[in-house]
Design an enzyme around this catalytic site. Structure first.
Site, PDB file in Angstrom:
ATOM      1  N   ARG A 279       0.815  -1.217   0.000  1.00  0.00           N
ATOM      2  CA  ARG A 279       0.000   0.000   0.000  1.00  0.00           C
ATOM      3  C   ARG A 279       0.849   1.268   0.000  1.00  0.00           C
ATOM      4  NH1 ARG A 279      -3.728  -2.871   3.599  1.00  0.00           N
ATOM      5  NH2 ARG A 279      -5.690  -3.180   2.488  1.00  0.00           N
ATOM      6  N   PHE A 409      -8.434   2.426  -5.211  1.00  0.00           N
ATOM      7  CA  PHE A 409      -7.354   1.454  -5.368  1.00  0.00           C
ATOM      8  C   PHE A 409      -6.957   0.810  -4.037  1.00  0.00           C
ATOM      9  CE2 PHE A 409      -4.715   2.696  -9.395  1.00  0.00           C
ATOM     10  CZ  PHE A 409      -5.436   1.780 -10.141  1.00  0.00           C
ATOM     11  N   GLU A 410      -6.660  -0.482  -4.064  1.00  0.00           N
ATOM     12  CA  GLU A 410      -6.051  -1.204  -2.937  1.00  0.00           C
ATOM     13  C   GLU A 410      -6.791  -0.976  -1.628  1.00  0.00           C
ATOM     14  OE1 GLU A 410      -1.813  -0.695  -2.823  1.00  0.00           O
ATOM     15  OE2 GLU A 410      -1.637  -0.830  -4.991  1.00  0.00           O
ATOM     16  N   GLY A 411      -8.110  -0.967  -1.708  1.00  0.00           N
ATOM     17  CA  GLY A 411      -8.954  -0.746  -0.543  1.00  0.00           C
ATOM     18  C   GLY A 411      -9.549   0.641  -0.559  1.00  0.00           C
TER      19      GLY A 411
END
Length: 624
Positions: A279, A409-411
């Site tokens: 992240r 993105f990414e959560g």
């Protein structure tokens, strides 16, 4: 068991349950301000720094001379020769160890490389980060066998692009609904399913695929050119127009069992653990975007004159400039500290990395919005149009479009709130989880209550007073010491607020998403204040008082935001909002939709993704 309970159980099984190393973020939410865990920030060895700086110089030279961001925006594609040039620099193997053909650089210099690339061309930064942060290299680094590392990492380091495939047309943040299957057949697994939003998937040679096996969800390294794999389309988006993101179908795709990463059923745990450091790519790109915004805001605010004065001298604009500048310094500080903690490996940074992603993506969006506002009509006009009529082609509106995805993105922001909140209440659930669990009865609940009473009898008194109440505390930070005292006091207030929330709602707390989101946002502000003060203190040796001036303004802004969030913990419209939304979904307010026309193209809200062979043209185009 309800669908919600199943989804919750899957997520709970996947998360890391142990805290083997100290965590600044965890202690912050417990009201324990452990400044010693982040100050002084861990430093790299001189040799690592030298190697990192040499790569940054090469990357800067390449971007400046070989990459045309306007061309990538216009054609919606990164030219093959650019990808090959990046591969020649070693940019696809920044964090891969040298023994596997990579550069073996630190997380810090990986972050600075993405910050540099992101400031110039966010699509290039996304290409590199999707490959290394969530693609094949990071999962193999953490969970791969030696045989897997020697088979795949040299290929990744040389520039063979990788992608991560989890999301499906009907599966986003709820992996319990995952439909792609992997069935054991001799020495192979046979994959069937459809994956959506496969960043890098259109050009990738290697894929990390999450699929349902007999023991949960498992992760596999898959050759993208295997028979039965079809990239059915390349998706188009409002921003990041150069990314190679598609829809990939698997039909009877045979994957060697030896390509499974980790153990069967360990896939989601691998994904979540990988993201602990993966992240950090987004805060790096966001910091680059913010620093570019500072440059444009400064130059424009001096050049543009209205009512006899440069616009930057008018208070309405000056406030926006101060926000952009202070926050840009803070975002770089958050990225810098998080990456250095990741390199040091002394702390558990799962909360810090998640806070960095959440905070950077939200603040970068606000910075981009304010930059467009400062630029006025020119901020809304495209760079190409500006240049065509003879003005400087500043892509401010492109920045606004490009950074918007970072909140997803990414959560997504909403999922990050829940993820961080779950980690933040972990100590409470360990102590009192059985007390608030309705399935626990009788003597078990009584014993749990006794254990919880012991924990809270020791913990609650620590929240009454602390170092932040002492006027001279943190004096080494000079004028910034008051902000660290604020963080110490406020962390205790935050912990008390969380305890009050647990006492009030008990097991229902997990459904109070507005409350939990504000708790997490306060924690994010406190983390950002801390990182900024630590960075300014370090920078003072070289830059004097200037970093403290930026940090002081940012910290005052952050404190006002945190105080406002505290007010809204208990005085808000959450219940009314939920009730009204329920009425709306039931069709009660149909009259609101009268007098309009809907320009949407007809079709199902979610495309059908039944397993089977593909009838579409394969648009997969690996870069050789």
């Amino acid at each position: 068991m309800t669908d919600y309970a199943k989804a919750r159980e899957v997520a709970e099984q996947a998360r890391e349950k142990e805290w083997a190393r100290p965590s600044f973020g965890r202690q912050l939410f417990l009201g324990d301000f452990r400044l010693d865990l982040v100050h002084p920030a861990p430093a790299l060895a001189d040799a690592e720094t030298k190697k990192g700086e040499e790569f940054l110089r090469s990357l800067r030279r390449f971007l400046d001379t070989r990459v045309d961001p306007a061309l990538i925006e216009r054609t919606a594609q990164i030219p093959d020769e650019v990808v090959k040039g990046l591969a020649g620099l070693g940019a696809f193997g920044i964090t891969i160890e040298e023994e596997y053909g990579g550069l073996g650089l630190s997380h810090l210099y990986y972050g600075r490389a993405l910050m540099l690339a992101g400031s110039y061309c966010p699509a290039v930064s996304t290409l590199l980060s999707a490959h290394q942060s969530i693609g094949v290299p990071q999962p193999l680094k953490l969970f791969g066998t030696e045989e897997q590392k020697r088979a795949f990492l040299p290929r990744c380091a040389k520039g063979e692009i990788s992608a991560f495939l989890l999301t499906e047309p009907d599966v986003g943040s709820d992996p319990a609904r995952l439909a792609t299957t992997a069935v054991r057949d001799g020495d192979d697994y046979v994959l069937d399913g459809v994956k959506l939003w496969t960043t890098n998937g259109v050009v990738a040679g290697l894929l990390v695929v999450m699929a349902r096996t007999g023991k949960g969800i498992s992760a596999f390294v898959v050759e993208a050119g295997s028979p039965g794999i079809t990239v059915e389309r390349r998706n188009a988006f409002m921003g990041l127009r150069g990314i190679e993101n598609g829809v990939t179908r698997f039909h009877q795709v045979r994957v060697p069992a030896a390509n499974m990463i980790g153990r069967e059923g360990q896939g989601l745990k691998i994904a979540l653990t990988t993201l602990n450091t993966g992240r950090l790519s987004l805060p790096a790109s966001c910091a680059g975007n913010a620093k570019w915004a500072v440059k444009i805001a400064r130059e424009w605010a001096v050049e543009r004159v209205q009512w006899g004065r440069p616009v930057g001298e008018h208070e309405a604009v000056a406030r926006k400039i101060a926000f952009i500048a202070g926050t840009a310094y803070a975002l770089e500080a958050v990225m810098d500290l998080s990456c250095r903690l990741a390199d040091d490996e002394s702390n558990d940074i799962r909360i810090e990395a998640a806070l960095a992603k959440l905070y950077a993506s939200e603040m970068a969006w606000k910075i981009a919005d304010e930059l467009v506002q400062i630029r006025g009509g020119r901020g809304y006009e495209t760079a190409e149009s500006l240049a065509a009529r003879g003005e400087r082609g500043v892509p401010a509106e492109q920045l606004l479009r490009d950074v918007r995805i970072n909140r997803i993105f990414e959560g997504s922001t909403e999922i990050m709130h829940l993820l961080i909140a779950r980690e933040a209440v972990d100590a409470h659930l360990a102590a009192a989880g059985d007390v608030i669990d309705p399935s626990v009865k009788g003597r078990d609940k009584a014993r749990a209550a006794a254990r919880a009473g012991g924990f809270y009898a020791r913990w609650l008194p620590t929240l009454v007073t602390g170092t932040g109440n002492r006027p001279g505390a943190y004096g080494e930070f000079g004028p910034l010491a008051r902000h660290l005292r604020y963080v110490e006091r406020t962390s205790r207030k935050l912990a008390r607020s969380m305890f009050y929330g647990m006492s009030r709602w008990q097991g229902r707390l997990e459904h109070r998403q507005g409350f939990l989101g504000r708790i997490v946002d306060i924690g994010a502000e406190l983390f950002a204040i801390t990182a900024t003060c630590v960075r300014a203190h370090e920078d003072a040796a070289e830059l004097g008082h200037k970093p403290a001036e930026l940090a002081d303004t940012f910290c005052h802004q952050a404190r006002l935001r945190a105080d406002a969030l505290f007010d809204r913990l208990w005085d808000n419209t959450d219940d009314r909002d939920v009730r009204l939304a329920g009425y709306l979904l039931q069709g009660r307010y149909g009259f609101l939709e009268e007098g309009i026309l809907d320009a949407s193209v007809e079709g199902p809200w979610i495309a059908a993704s039944e397993p089977g062979p593909s009838s579409a043209e394969n648009v997969h185009r690996p870069i050789r």
